[in-house]
Design a protein around this motif. Sequence first.
Motif, PDB file in Angstrom:
ATOM      1  N   ARG A 429      65.437  16.904  44.500  1.00 60.28           N
ATOM      2  CA  ARG A 429      64.744  17.756  43.549  1.00 60.28           C
ATOM      3  C   ARG A 429      63.761  16.922  42.715  1.00 60.28           C
ATOM      4  O   ARG A 429      64.035  15.777  42.372  1.00 60.28           O
ATOM      5  CB  ARG A 429      65.757  18.437  42.615  1.00 60.28           C
ATOM      6  N   ASN A 449      60.793  22.753  38.228  1.00 64.80           N
ATOM      7  CA  ASN A 449      61.534  22.059  39.279  1.00 64.80           C
ATOM      8  C   ASN A 449      61.033  22.487  40.651  1.00 64.80           C
ATOM      9  O   ASN A 449      60.843  23.688  40.889  1.00 64.80           O
ATOM     10  CB  ASN A 449      63.031  22.389  39.224  1.00 64.80           C
ATOM     11  N   ASP A 451      62.897  22.404  43.761  1.00 67.15           N
ATOM     12  CA  ASP A 451      64.281  22.165  44.139  1.00 67.15           C
ATOM     13  C   ASP A 451      64.461  22.317  45.649  1.00 67.15           C
ATOM     14  O   ASP A 451      64.347  23.419  46.194  1.00 67.15           O
ATOM     15  CB  ASP A 451      65.191  23.141  43.395  1.00 67.15           C
ATOM     16  N   SER A 453      67.352  21.527  47.142  1.00 73.81           N
ATOM     17  CA  SER A 453      68.793  21.332  47.269  1.00 73.81           C
ATOM     18  C   SER A 453      69.319  21.863  48.596  1.00 73.81           C
ATOM     19  O   SER A 453      70.246  21.305  49.184  1.00 73.81           O
ATOM     20  CB  SER A 453      69.528  22.038  46.128  1.00 73.81           C
ATOM     21  N   THR A 457      63.278  25.826  49.986  1.00 74.34           N
ATOM     22  CA  THR A 457      62.792  25.198  48.763  1.00 74.34           C
ATOM     23  C   THR A 457      62.612  26.240  47.664  1.00 74.34           C
ATOM     24  O   THR A 457      62.031  27.298  47.882  1.00 74.34           O
ATOM     25  CB  THR A 457      61.454  24.481  49.017  1.00 74.34           C
TER      26      THR A 457
END
Length: 477
Positions: A429, A449, A451, A453, A457
């Motif tokens: 991130r 952000n 991100d 993760s 995305t």
Amino acid sequence: MRAAFYYFLFTGLYSMRIKLLVASIAIAISNTNPVFAADDIKLLQQQLEKLKQNYDQRIQALEARLKKAETHAEQASTQASQLTHKAGQVETPSATSNAQNSLNPAISLILDGRYASFKQQPDKYELPGFALGNEAGVGEEGISLGHTELTVSANIDDKFYGETTLAIHEHEGSTELELEEAFVQTLGLGNGLGVKAGRFFSAVGYLNEQHEHIWDFADAPLIYRGLFGNQLRDDGLQISYIAPTDTFLQLGAEAFRGSRFPAGGEHGGVGAWTAFAHLGGDIGVEHSWLLGLSHWQANDIDGRTSGGHSHDGEAVEIPSFTGKSKINALDLVYKWSPNGNSKNQNFKLQFEYFDRREDGVVTLLNSDPLETTHYDGHQKGWYAQAVYQFMPQWRTGLRYDQLGSSNSASDDELLGEAGLDNEGHTPRRYSVMLEWLPSEFSRIRLQFNQDKSYENTDKQLFLQYTHSLGSHGAHTF
């Protein structure tokens, strides 16, 4: 003070000498004949000039000594403020006592709220390779109440300090009230020793001990989200020791009940424990640093649960872990401020690394038939962030997170259903934030952000306000 006294004393004596010398000149002129008066006056003028030069040299020497004394005093003050407690030790008990007793008990209210926007659906959030617990996630979308805190604290007497913090926050559309911390702590125990007992944030890592409103970003680092469900706190006892050395050195240990995530289950004794060490110091007046090592371990986790999922309206299958777990952590913080004054301009670089290993059994509760598998977990992650206050009321910051996992199980399919399969993905991130600080009691933060993760995305935008009302103690280093 001594240099200033000498300065004014010497100035007064010099003024008297000048007056006497002028009087002598007048007497000499009046009592000598005109032939020799000019020579006498010239001689007296030379003596006067010599005396003046000698006076200037002495004044410069006194000014240099005064400046040196002021520099030493400033360095001592800066060092005292920078090398504060790291594991919850009360800073300067006498000063704290006076402040707390003026409003007994001291009451502090932190108002926090935000607006959040996400590209992906927040309820679909996952962290491949990590079974998320507590309230880990990206939070509510739209306008919502953040993490509001009400803290009541006071020096109980000259031996003990007490503090209780209630947290008010939104969860799944409802407002919840939670006892976040409630502990007592020794004051002036002597020999560098300190004891804390009750419910409190563990000293593992650097960020974990800090309340959310102190964080430099609106959300927790990914590794904190994955390992602790944002933060690790438990009921227990902490003992710490600060060594009498020029370099800041603190050693400590904690014993916890071990009933809260990432531990779990009921324990009549110690269910989890930690050990930690912090080493820090100054480099001149403008630079300071702090290095930390910590270890957390639970050998008898029984039924630690994490977020579950359902299939076609069936009962939610909740992953449950039974076994042992241990976490090793390294943290490093560096701070800079011009001339040791951080009020108008400062810079902070912060880094943390965590490594967790687990061995046990994972069970999918509510599965029919009940599904279990042996589990061997290895998860790690780190983050680095830099925050720069470039003007008295403005700060900006950058943060990067990255995680990794290499978990294995006798049943790979169950591993995936429990969220412990990394799916060939490396969570990471990127974050950037900008803050406006109208005063030390107010903050408006804008954060973005990117991100990555999980597979999709997510672009996340936060607009957050944080305001402090009432008494509020000094923050840790």
